[in-house]
Design a protein around this motif. Structure first.
Motif, PDB file in Angstrom:
ATOM      1  N   GLY A 177      17.466   7.461  -9.365  1.00 31.04           N
ATOM      2  CA  GLY A 177      18.755   6.769  -9.721  1.00 31.04           C
ATOM      3  C   GLY A 177      18.906   5.530 -10.191  1.00 31.04           C
ATOM      4  O   GLY A 177      19.741   5.107 -10.853  1.00 31.04           O
ATOM      5  N   GLY A 178      17.633   4.816 -10.140  1.00 29.12           N
ATOM      6  CA  GLY A 178      17.700   3.467 -10.598  1.00 29.12           C
ATOM      7  C   GLY A 178      16.537   2.597  -9.877  1.00 29.12           C
ATOM      8  O   GLY A 178      15.498   3.299  -9.459  1.00 29.12           O
ATOM      9  N   ASP A 179      16.561   1.178  -9.998  1.00 28.81           N
ATOM     10  CA  ASP A 179      15.381   0.589  -9.617  1.00 28.81           C
ATOM     11  C   ASP A 179      16.112  -0.432  -8.504  1.00 28.81           C
ATOM     12  O   ASP A 179      15.419  -1.295  -7.946  1.00 28.81           O
ATOM     13  N   ASP A 186      15.580   0.309  -2.375  1.00 27.56           N
ATOM     14  CA  ASP A 186      14.501   1.062  -1.731  1.00 27.56           C
ATOM     15  C   ASP A 186      14.729   1.737  -0.465  1.00 27.56           C
ATOM     16  O   ASP A 186      15.262   1.266   0.441  1.00 27.56           O
ATOM     17  N   GLY A 187      14.524   3.181  -0.471  1.00 24.78           N
ATOM     18  CA  GLY A 187      14.565   3.668   0.539  1.00 24.78           C
ATOM     19  C   GLY A 187      15.954   4.359   0.976  1.00 24.78           C
ATOM     20  O   GLY A 187      16.500   5.185   1.888  1.00 24.78           O
ATOM     21  N   THR A 188      16.839   4.112  -0.407  1.00 28.39           N
ATOM     22  CA  THR A 188      18.130   4.751  -0.147  1.00 28.39           C
ATOM     23  C   THR A 188      18.232   6.164  -0.788  1.00 28.39           C
ATOM     24  O   THR A 188      17.522   6.299  -1.575  1.00 28.39           O
ATOM     25  N   LEU A 189      19.099   6.983  -0.381  1.00 30.95           N
ATOM     26  CA  LEU A 189      19.322   8.071  -0.959  1.00 30.95           C
ATOM     27  C   LEU A 189      20.801   8.675  -1.244  1.00 30.95           C
ATOM     28  O   LEU A 189      21.446   8.327  -0.085  1.00 30.95           O
ATOM     29  N   PHE A 221      24.319  20.317  -5.221  1.00 33.81           N
ATOM     30  CA  PHE A 221      24.193  18.959  -4.610  1.00 33.81           C
ATOM     31  C   PHE A 221      23.112  18.340  -5.402  1.00 33.81           C
ATOM     32  O   PHE A 221      21.809  18.839  -5.605  1.00 33.81           O
ATOM     33  N   ARG A 222      23.356  17.050  -6.127  1.00 43.82           N
ATOM     34  CA  ARG A 222      22.292  16.165  -6.547  1.00 43.82           C
ATOM     35  C   ARG A 222      22.013  14.993  -5.820  1.00 43.82           C
ATOM     36  O   ARG A 222      22.729  14.369  -5.311  1.00 43.82           O
ATOM     37  N   TRP A 223      20.691  14.797  -5.975  1.00 39.13           N
ATOM     38  CA  TRP A 223      19.992  13.892  -4.806  1.00 39.13           C
ATOM     39  C   TRP A 223      19.427  12.629  -5.757  1.00 39.13           C
ATOM     40  O   TRP A 223      18.497  13.077  -6.652  1.00 39.13           O
ATOM     41  N   PHE A 224      19.601  11.567  -5.488  1.00 35.28           N
ATOM     42  CA  PHE A 224      19.016  10.350  -6.205  1.00 35.28           C
ATOM     43  C   PHE A 224      18.321   9.289  -5.210  1.00 35.28           C
ATOM     44  O   PHE A 224      18.987   8.919  -4.174  1.00 35.28           O
TER      45      PHE A 224
END
Length: 225
Positions: free
Chosen positions: A84-86, A89-92, A144-147
């Protein structure tokens, strides 16, 4: 601003808005932050304090089932994880177009400010309700899309980048959010949005595709000698 679409469609916007898409200019991010090269970003939030979104066309090599998650999401084991980007960290992040899903919010809706989404029908969150939908067969997991992580900008930063020509801005139909890139770098998705935007954006896409086709032909000729 709210734009109503019925099928796969996209149209240019003059400025970024919550719920809109950002498309990276093809001359940008060629040497640094290359994960943004020809990226398509869905803006999840945008106001005077800053902006955040997720890159729609950067599939990773991993599925959710290959990750060491703090919460088990077995219903989505075979779903592709997107970068999803930069930031974060660790987020979904979970993005989808399922209306009425408990615990989710429509991208752009905000009870504290008079601001509406550019395109209605795109939602963020609602993981537990999504699990139940898939487990009971009410929805396929691919809806469902996961990032992993997200993209972020400080106050006024994104507006400045748009004025400098770093990003094109577009309103797009919710159906486009569900489409998966056909190639590993997602460039086909970037071209698809530009083509749908029409006008100069389509011309730019056509020129790039034509130049790449000529380069490929030249490369094939050299290899055959």
């Amino acid at each position: 601003m709210h734009v109503a679409f019925t099928k796969n469609a996209a149209s240019p916007l003059f400025q970024p808005e919550k719920g809109s898409l950002l498309l990276a200019h093809p001359m940008m991010f060629t040497n640094s932050q290359q994960y943004f090269y020809q990226s398509v970003i869905l803006l999840l939030d945008h106001d005077e304090s800053g902006s955040c979104g997720v890159i729609l066309n950067r599939p990773s090599q991993y599925t959710l089932g290959q990750l060491a998650l703090t919460k088990e999401l077995a219903e989505f084991d075979n779903c592709r994880l997107f970068i999803g980007g930069d930031v974060g960290d660790g987020t979904l992040q979970l993005v989808h177009t399922t209306d009425g899903l408990a615990g989710s919010v429509e991208v752009g809706s905000n009870s504290g400010r008079m601001q509406l989404s550019v395109v209605k029908g795109v939602h963020l969150g609602g993981i537990e309700a999504a699990r139940n939908k898939v487990a009971t067969g009410e929805a396929p997991a691919d809806d469902f899309r996961w990032f992993a992580r997200y993209s972020g900008w400080g106050a006024g930063q994104l507006e400045g980048e748009c004025r400098a020509g770093v990003w094109f801005t577009a309103a797009a139909s919710p159906e486009l959010i569900k489409l998966l890139p056909k190639d590993s770098n997602g460039r086909d998705y970037w071209h698809q949005i530009l083509q749908l935007m029409g006008g100069d954006h389509k011309v730019l896409s056509d020129k790039i595709l034509e130049a790449e086709a000529k380069e490929q032909t030249s490369s094939d000729d050299r290899n055959s000698e």
